[in-house]
Design an enzyme around this catalytic site. Sequence first.
Site, PDB file in Angstrom:
ATOM      1  N   GLN A   1     -38.094 128.978  22.353  1.00  0.00           N
ATOM      2  CA  GLN A   1     -38.320 128.319  23.647  1.00  0.00           C
ATOM      3  C   GLN A   1     -38.163 129.275  24.820  1.00  0.00           C
ATOM      4  O   GLN A   1     -38.335 128.868  25.976  1.00  0.00           O
ATOM      5  CB  GLN A   1     -37.348 127.143  23.819  1.00  0.00           C
ATOM      6  CG  GLN A   1     -37.543 126.031  22.814  1.00  0.00           C
ATOM      7  CD  GLN A   1     -38.891 125.320  22.954  1.00  0.00           C
ATOM      8  OE1 GLN A   1     -39.546 125.390  23.992  1.00  0.00           O
ATOM      9  NE2 GLN A   1     -39.296 124.643  21.906  1.00  0.00           N
TER      10      GLN A   1
ATOM     11  N   HIS B   1     -31.813 123.907  17.216  1.00  0.00           N
ATOM     12  CA  HIS B   1     -32.918 123.218  16.531  1.00  0.00           C
ATOM     13  C   HIS B   1     -32.590 123.217  15.032  1.00  0.00           C
ATOM     14  O   HIS B   1     -31.928 124.129  14.545  1.00  0.00           O
ATOM     15  CB  HIS B   1     -34.189 124.027  16.808  1.00  0.00           C
ATOM     16  CG  HIS B   1     -35.466 123.411  16.328  1.00  0.00           C
ATOM     17  ND1 HIS B   1     -35.880 123.478  15.018  1.00  0.00           N
ATOM     18  CD2 HIS B   1     -36.431 122.739  16.991  1.00  0.00           C
ATOM     19  CE1 HIS B   1     -37.054 122.869  14.898  1.00  0.00           C
ATOM     20  NE2 HIS B   1     -37.406 122.410  16.080  1.00  0.00           N
TER      21      HIS B   1
ATOM     22  N   ASP C   1     -32.744 132.984  18.633  1.00  0.00           N
ATOM     23  CA  ASP C   1     -33.903 132.136  18.408  1.00  0.00           C
ATOM     24  C   ASP C   1     -34.629 131.984  19.749  1.00  0.00           C
ATOM     25  O   ASP C   1     -34.215 131.217  20.613  1.00  0.00           O
ATOM     26  CB  ASP C   1     -33.439 130.779  17.861  1.00  0.00           C
ATOM     27  CG  ASP C   1     -34.575 129.771  17.773  1.00  0.00           C
ATOM     28  OD1 ASP C   1     -35.724 130.128  18.107  1.00  0.00           O
ATOM     29  OD2 ASP C   1     -34.305 128.624  17.373  1.00  0.00           O
TER      30      ASP C   1
ATOM     31  N   CYS D   1     -35.806 117.473  16.726  1.00  0.00           N
ATOM     32  CA  CYS D   1     -35.268 118.338  15.661  1.00  0.00           C
ATOM     33  C   CYS D   1     -33.906 118.895  16.060  1.00  0.00           C
ATOM     34  O   CYS D   1     -33.601 120.067  15.793  1.00  0.00           O
ATOM     35  CB  CYS D   1     -36.227 119.481  15.326  1.00  0.00           C
ATOM     36  SG  CYS D   1     -37.755 118.910  14.595  1.00  0.00           S
TER      37      CYS D   1
ATOM     38  N   LYS E   1     -46.094 128.432  20.566  1.00  0.00           N
ATOM     39  CA  LYS E   1     -45.370 127.982  21.766  1.00  0.00           C
ATOM     40  C   LYS E   1     -45.612 128.922  22.941  1.00  0.00           C
ATOM     41  O   LYS E   1     -45.149 128.685  24.050  1.00  0.00           O
ATOM     42  CB  LYS E   1     -43.875 127.886  21.464  1.00  0.00           C
ATOM     43  CG  LYS E   1     -43.558 126.798  20.436  1.00  0.00           C
ATOM     44  CD  LYS E   1     -42.105 126.520  20.354  1.00  0.00           C
ATOM     45  CE  LYS E   1     -41.713 125.785  19.091  1.00  0.00           C
ATOM     46  NZ  LYS E   1     -41.957 124.336  19.139  1.00  0.00           N
TER      47      LYS E   1
HETATM   48  C1  LIG Z   1     -35.467 126.325  19.672  1.00  0.00           C
HETATM   49  C2  LIG Z   1     -36.431 126.247  18.526  1.00  0.00           C
HETATM   50  N1  LIG Z   1     -36.223 126.982  17.441  1.00  0.00           N
HETATM   51  C3  LIG Z   1     -37.062 126.958  16.399  1.00  0.00           C
HETATM   52  C4  LIG Z   1     -38.172 126.154  16.406  1.00  0.00           C
HETATM   53  C5  LIG Z   1     -39.071 126.146  15.228  1.00  0.00           C
HETATM   54  O1  LIG Z   1     -40.334 126.618  15.572  1.00  0.00           O
HETATM   55  P1  LIG Z   1     -41.538 126.538  14.525  1.00  0.00           P
HETATM   56  O2  LIG Z   1     -41.620 125.084  14.106  1.00  0.00           O
HETATM   57  O3  LIG Z   1     -42.727 126.959  15.316  1.00  0.00           O
HETATM   58  O4  LIG Z   1     -41.211 127.438  13.407  1.00  0.00           O
HETATM   59  C6  LIG Z   1     -38.424 125.342  17.507  1.00  0.00           C
HETATM   60  C7  LIG Z   1     -39.577 124.429  17.529  1.00  0.00           C
HETATM   61  O5  LIG Z   1     -39.632 123.494  18.289  1.00  0.00           O
HETATM   62  C8  LIG Z   1     -37.540 125.403  18.606  1.00  0.00           C
HETATM   63  O6  LIG Z   1     -37.741 124.668  19.695  1.00  0.00           O
END
Ligand SMILES: Cc1ncc(COP(=O)(O)O)c(C=O)c1O
Length: 418
Positions: A215, A135, A212, A376, A238
């Site tokens: 998900q 992401h 990370d 993203c 999430k």
């Molecule tokens: C794999 C992953 N990492 C990081 C993020 C960023 O999350 P946030 O926008 O809640 O900080 C997302 C958000 O969709 C994501 O899917």
Amino acid sequence: MTIAANTLESMATGFDVHKIREDFPILKQHIHGRPLVYLDNAATTQKPQVVIDSLVHYYSSDNANIHRGVHTLSERATEAYEQARASIRSFLNAADASEIIFVRGATEAINLVAQTYGRTHVGAGDEVIISAMEHHSNIVPWQILCQQQRARFRVIPINNDGELLLDEFEKMISPKTKLISIAHVSNALGTINPVREIVALAHRWNIPVLVDGAQASPHLEVDVCTLDCDFYVFSGHKVYGPTGIGVLYGKAELLDNMPPYQAGGDMIASVTFEETLYNRLPYKFEAGTPHVSGAIGLGTAIEYVKAIGLQNIAAHEHTLLTYATAALLPIPGMRLIGTAKDKAAVLSFVLDGIHPHDLGTVLDQEGIAIRTGHHCAQPLMQRFGVPATARASLGLYNTTEEIDALVAGIHRAREVFA
Ligand SMILES: Cc1ncc(COP(=O)(O)O)c(C=O)c1O
């Protein structure tokens, strides 16, 4: 077939999706005259009534600033905030609650590590490794760090199914590697990465790994001790919790040696004009008044998820994923993007002759919410040669009937654009 799949599952596991749906008031509504079918869970999840109630209760009964007050409300608010931290410690199986730092979300947690651990451990000529399926939140903070430090940014390639090429990864590691940051589950493909193996490989070279988990936390049981990762991040919204709150887990010895990220109230032990001594963990990284209600709501969400059981959730979502994959594949012109053997509940796809945005608009008219775009993850879209995909992402309250509605909606879109 459809009803039987849900019913059989509930008989086998006690997981009753129709009962669970009753916990989510938002799901009861109609959109454009149709029952809402919410399949955008990778973007954000809906909130159960208990989470909404915990926010209302906090603001109706306990609202106060924390840690500083001697009055009853402040004590109650502090206790609830720290109780949420304890819930999250147990959710991740962290060794100690002081390793749980409240942040705004996964994005802020990654930026925090990049600008504290990264700025002090990555120098000119060093390397940071991420993967091709990250992401933007797990790309851009490292790009910025590498520009600041004149370090090199490296990317683990993936195969056409969307799986990491571990052999290539192994070849990339060297004494120059100072940090590896990798998604546990890809938001755009659903791939579950073998993070335990990655951490073990990295640790042979004493390289820390950030996982990370944005998900993964809603779908998989996460045990940071078993994974042995050095940092783990996720976002509350999430995992059925509020927006604006998330978690950075870090091993205490790493966090202890990192400089603070932001400076202000609560992150200090003492201040004079000559010198400031920083607070102990986790407060060193929680400058200013934190998102108290968000943390409390997240704690409630975590308890809700724990009560249902992540194993039950994973089994339910796996059933849905298998059902949905089998239902989508025969649609003419369908191409699934992300066909890893180990996958969580994400179905990314493109359809011949229909732009994902047009598909999303037609589905919305049917009451079906999916996401369309680059998710993203623009470099990943480039890897697969598509500008965008349509993405249906599943959560614990989704049903096979909703998958049927999605498939019917896609057929309708094909008629419209024929
Ligand atoms: C794999 C992953 N990492 C990081 C993020 C960023 O999350 P946030 O926008 O809640 O900080 C997302 C958000 O969709 C994501 O899917």
